[in-house]
Design an enzyme around this catalytic site. Structure first.
Site, PDB file in Angstrom:
ATOM      1  CE  LYS A 186      -3.911  -2.130  -0.149  1.00  0.00           C
ATOM      2  NZ  LYS A 186      -3.424  -3.507  -0.436  1.00  0.00           N
TER       3      LYS A 186
HETATM    4  C1  PLP Z   1      -9.587  -2.406  -1.545  1.00  0.00           C
HETATM    5  C2  PLP Z   1      -8.958  -3.249  -0.488  1.00  0.00           C
HETATM    6  N1  PLP Z   1      -9.629  -3.486   0.650  1.00  0.00           N
HETATM    7  C3  PLP Z   1      -9.090  -4.230   1.635  1.00  0.00           C
HETATM    8  C4  PLP Z   1      -7.839  -4.788   1.497  1.00  0.00           C
HETATM    9  C5  PLP Z   1      -7.301  -5.648   2.589  1.00  0.00           C
HETATM   10  O1  PLP Z   1      -6.132  -5.132   3.178  1.00  0.00           O
HETATM   11  P1  PLP Z   1      -5.118  -6.098   3.933  1.00  0.00           P
HETATM   12  O2  PLP Z   1      -4.254  -6.770   2.929  1.00  0.00           O
HETATM   13  O3  PLP Z   1      -4.326  -5.147   4.794  1.00  0.00           O
HETATM   14  O4  PLP Z   1      -5.921  -7.030   4.758  1.00  0.00           O
HETATM   15  C6  PLP Z   1      -7.125  -4.591   0.330  1.00  0.00           C
HETATM   16  C7  PLP Z   1      -5.793  -5.205   0.134  1.00  0.00           C
HETATM   17  O5  PLP Z   1      -5.271  -5.329  -0.937  1.00  0.00           O
HETATM   18  C8  PLP Z   1      -7.695  -3.804  -0.702  1.00  0.00           C
HETATM   19  O6  PLP Z   1      -7.062  -3.589  -1.851  1.00  0.00           O
END
Ligand code: PLP
Length: 397
Positions: A186
């Site tokens: 991210k």
């Molecule tokens: C749009 C979106 N929501 C939620 C997530 C979930 O994040 P995490 O990988 O920190 O659980 C992601 C991860 O790629 C995402 O792109």
């Protein structure tokens, strides 16, 4: 997305601080932590950066979405409207609470089409979840007014759009609750981590308690704290928070670089008459984490995607054929392949997905190419990449 690309001395210093101090847990140990509270410090920075009254740091973006929904009381049998184009975490979080994901079409913003949202609202709808995909956003005014008219929550998943704004407001701060991911890919990273932000004190206190087994965090004797309701463990560690603390201070630097690199690529592709770009709603400013463009047909997009790969243009996604981000390849959801028996509300509630088609979403995702913007490119790299991309697209059109 770039946090990890520019990982360096600032991050190491914050992590070493935690290691030298020896307290890796974010709560408790007041007497021996020598004033080190990396998670709390990062929460204060998040509140300031995203202009909200409250921020709750948690273990992941998926946890953040789950907690946001739980904190606002979404649960068994409730319907949550979400887009067909997102990451699987969206429906995972909804279903973890026993709620039912109602998938609706996207439009050329690459997230929720307000018309499709309004059509999908039923008496069971508890929340609309807009997912600000690939650095940009949905039509927030339209979505907010629908949510207001039908008295449903607006949850903003801004995991992929850290630093983007709409009418001057940071993405994530516009809905009733907003969610971020700080995983390794991210815009800013903790390694693993996430956050819920909100201006609603009740939702915040719920998020604070729910993410730590229901602990009320009153007083300084963890064992004596009470548990006003059931919770779970979605805590972040101080080591992860330390990385994020260094990264958030560098967010303006990251966003500037993203914007600069994005603009060079976009200007080059804009010279091709048949290339068009996603719509950014009026008043919106992307985070520039991705450059998204449309080609005239699915077949052309597939050929361009193939040729990009063959010619070393990495980080460009044709989501139509991707297993993780688009409804077309989510057979495990459509077939309800679960390790354990699912609640009957979910089974019945998801039957519609066995037959439902999304031609409008296919129309946009089928023709879309989404290129991630790296920070480590030199100007020479980007210019070379831009001219290679232009010649590939032109040769296929
Ligand atoms: C749009 C979106 N929501 C939620 C997530 C979930 O994040 P995490 O990988 O920190 O659980 C992601 C991860 O790629 C995402 O792109």
């Amino acid at each position: 997305m770039p946090g990890f690309e520019l990982f360096g001395d600032a991050e190491r210093k914050e992590v070493n601080d935690v290691l030298e101090n020896g307290i890796l847990m974010r709560y408790g140990f007041e007497g021996i932590r020598n004033g080190h509270w990396k998670s709390k410090e990062l929460e204060a920075q998040l509140q300031q950066t995203f202009k909200t009254n409250h921020a709750q740091l948690v273990s992941s973006g998926t946890a953040a979405v789950t907690i946001a929904l739980a904190s606002a009381g979404v649960g068994a049998g409730d319907e949550v409207i979400m887009p067909t184009f997102t990451f699987v975490a969206s429906f995972e979080a909804i279903m973890a609470l026993g709620a039912i994901p109602i998938l609706v079409d996207i439009d050329d913003t690459l997230t929720l089409d307000p018309v499709a949202v309004e059509k999908a609202i039923t008496p069971k709808t508890k929340a609309v979840m807009v997912v600000q995909m690939c650095g940009s956003m949905g039509d927030m005014d339209a979505l907010q007014s629908i949510c207001k008219a039908y008295n449903v929550l607006l949850i903003e998943d801004a995991c992929q759009a850290i630093g983007g704004t709409y009418k001057g407001k940071p993405l994530g701060s516009i809905g009733d609750l907003g969610c971020f991911s700080f995983d390794f890919v991210k815009t800013i990273t903790c390694g693993e981590g996430g956050a819920v932000i909100t201006n609603n004190e009740t939702y915040y206190l719920n998020a604070d308690h729910y993410s730590d087994h229901g602990h009320d965090h009153i007083g300084n004797d963890r064992g004596a704290e009470t548990h006003p309701f059931l919770g779970f463990n979605y805590r972040i560690s101080e080591l992860h928070a330390a990385v994020g603390l260094a990264q958030i201070k560098r967010l303006p630097e990251f966003l500037n670089l993203q914007n600069k690199n994005y603009t060079i690529l976009r200007d080059a592709l804009a010279t091709i008459p048949d290339v068009t770009f996603r719509t950014v709603p009026e008043g919106g400013e992307e985070s520039y984490a991705f450059l998204n463009f449309f080609l005239p047909t699915l077949e052309i997009a597939q050929n361009v995607s193939k040729s990009f790969k063959e010619n070393g243009i990495d980080g460009c996604f044709h989501y139509y054929d991707n297993n993780w981000h688009y409804i077309r390849k989510w057979d495990h959801l459509k077939d309800l392949k679960s390790l354990f028996p699912l609640a009957s509300e979910i089974k019945t509630g998801l039957e519609y997905l066995k037959t439902k088609e999304f031609p409008q979403s296919d129309h946009y995702i089928g023709r879309n190419i989404s290129c991630l913007i790296k920070l480590s490119w030199t100007e020479e790299d980007i210019k070379a990449r831009a001219s290679k991309m232009v010649s590939i697209v032109t040769s296929i059109l």
